[in-house]
Design a protein around this motif. Structure first.
Motif, PDB file in Angstrom:
ATOM      1  N   VAL A 130      49.790  48.662  47.221  1.00  0.00           N
ATOM      2  CA  VAL A 130      48.983  47.740  48.279  1.00  0.00           C
ATOM      3  C   VAL A 130      49.784  46.482  48.338  1.00  0.00           C
ATOM      4  O   VAL A 130      50.614  46.285  47.595  1.00  0.00           O
ATOM      5  N   ASP A 131      49.771  45.746  49.464  1.00  0.00           N
ATOM      6  CA  ASP A 131      50.236  44.477  49.872  1.00  0.00           C
ATOM      7  C   ASP A 131      49.723  43.825  48.804  1.00  0.00           C
ATOM      8  O   ASP A 131      48.292  43.310  49.099  1.00  0.00           O
ATOM      9  N   SER A 132      50.414  42.873  48.131  1.00  0.00           N
ATOM     10  CA  SER A 132      49.911  41.835  47.448  1.00  0.00           C
ATOM     11  C   SER A 132      49.230  40.608  47.966  1.00  0.00           C
ATOM     12  O   SER A 132      48.408  39.921  47.298  1.00  0.00           O
ATOM     13  N   LYS A 133      49.479  40.375  49.202  1.00  0.00           N
ATOM     14  CA  LYS A 133      48.768  39.268  49.966  1.00  0.00           C
ATOM     15  C   LYS A 133      47.446  39.725  50.009  1.00  0.00           C
ATOM     16  O   LYS A 133      46.448  38.801  50.095  1.00  0.00           O
ATOM     17  N   GLU A 134      47.144  41.122  50.165  1.00  0.00           N
ATOM     18  CA  GLU A 134      45.490  41.506  50.196  1.00  0.00           C
ATOM     19  C   GLU A 134      44.781  41.071  49.015  1.00  0.00           C
ATOM     20  O   GLU A 134      43.610  40.661  48.833  1.00  0.00           O
ATOM     21  N   LEU A 135      45.476  41.216  47.749  1.00  0.00           N
ATOM     22  CA  LEU A 135      44.979  41.090  46.560  1.00  0.00           C
ATOM     23  C   LEU A 135      44.735  39.522  46.485  1.00  0.00           C
ATOM     24  O   LEU A 135      43.683  38.889  45.969  1.00  0.00           O
ATOM     25  N   LEU A 136      45.549  38.884  46.763  1.00  0.00           N
ATOM     26  CA  LEU A 136      45.700  37.190  46.616  1.00  0.00           C
ATOM     27  C   LEU A 136      44.436  36.877  47.790  1.00  0.00           C
ATOM     28  O   LEU A 136      43.685  36.042  47.259  1.00  0.00           O
ATOM     29  N   ALA A 137      44.269  37.437  48.880  1.00  0.00           N
ATOM     30  CA  ALA A 137      43.316  36.989  49.857  1.00  0.00           C
ATOM     31  C   ALA A 137      42.027  37.468  49.614  1.00  0.00           C
ATOM     32  O   ALA A 137      41.053  36.591  49.393  1.00  0.00           O
ATOM     33  N   GLU A 138      41.944  38.567  48.513  1.00  0.00           N
ATOM     34  CA  GLU A 138      40.606  38.897  47.734  1.00  0.00           C
ATOM     35  C   GLU A 138      40.046  37.693  46.714  1.00  0.00           C
ATOM     36  O   GLU A 138      39.004  37.348  46.661  1.00  0.00           O
TER      37      GLU A 138
END
Length: 159
Positions: free
Chosen positions: A73-81
Motif C-alpha cells: 500500500v501507498d503509505s500516504k493512504e495510511l497517513l490519510a486514514e
C-alpha cells in the motif's frame, strides 16, 4: 484547549534495486526501503506519532503487516486514514517534526517536495510539517547503508 505530544520511530532495511519511497515521493537511488507497505518511513513515523498523541495505539495495530490489504500500500493512504481517525476524535494537528537518518542519498534537495505532499495528505499548512535529514556518520546499520531510521514528534490539539 487540550494539547498532546506523541513520538514515532521506525526502521526499514534497504534493498538493492527496490523503489525508494520517502515523504510521498520516489527518490532515485540504487537501494530502497523494504517493508510490507511501500516502506515510506516518513509517513510511518508521522502516523505513529499522531496515533500515540491521540492515545490510539500504533501503526502496526491499525495496519498490521499480517493483513494482506496493506501489502504494497501507498503509505500516504495510511497517513490519510490516521488523519481521519484522529479528526474523528476531535484532534487537529499543531505540527509534526520528522528526522530521517540515512547515509545516502542526500535528501535535502527533496525535502521541499516531501513537505508539500505530506502537508497536502494531512490537510495542514506546509509550515506545520518539518522534515530534516542527517547521517549516522558511517556508524551502525545506517552508516553501513543497511537501513534507514526515522523519528517524529507530533503535537495535536482540541478545543
Amino acid at each position: 484547549m487540550k494539547i498532546r505530544v506523541g513520538q514515532g520511530y521506525d526502521v526499514h532495511k534497504l534493498v538493492a534495486g527496490h523503489p525508494f519511497w520517502l515523504g510521498g515521493i520516489q527518490i532515485p537511488h540504487t537501494h530502497g526501503a523494504y517493508g510490507h507497505s511501500d516502506a515510506d518511513i516518513i509517513c510511518h513515523v508521522i502516523c505513529d506519532a499522531l496515533l500515540g498523541a491521540a492515545n490510539m495505539r500504533n501503526i502496526g495495530y491499525h495496519f498490521s503487516d499480517k493483513d494482506p490489504r496493506w501489502k504494497g500500500v501507498d503509505s500516504k493512504e495510511l497517513l490519510a486514514e490516521v488523519m481521519r481517525m484522529i479528526r474523528a476524535e476531535g484532534w487537529e494537528v499543531g505540527n509534526v517534526d520528522v528526522t530521517v537518518v540515512l547515509q545516502e542519498p542526500k535528501l535535502n534537495p527533496h525535502i521541499p517536495a516531501m513537505q508539500t505532499i505530506i502537508a497536502r495528505v494531512m490537510n495542514v499548512p506546509e509550515a506545520d510539517v518539518a522534515i530534516k535529514a542527517t547521517t549516522s556518520e558511517h556508524m551502525g546499520f545506517v552508516g553501513r547503508q543497511e537501513g534507514i531510521a526515522g523519528f517524529c514528534v507530533a503535537l495535536i490539539q482540541k478545543d
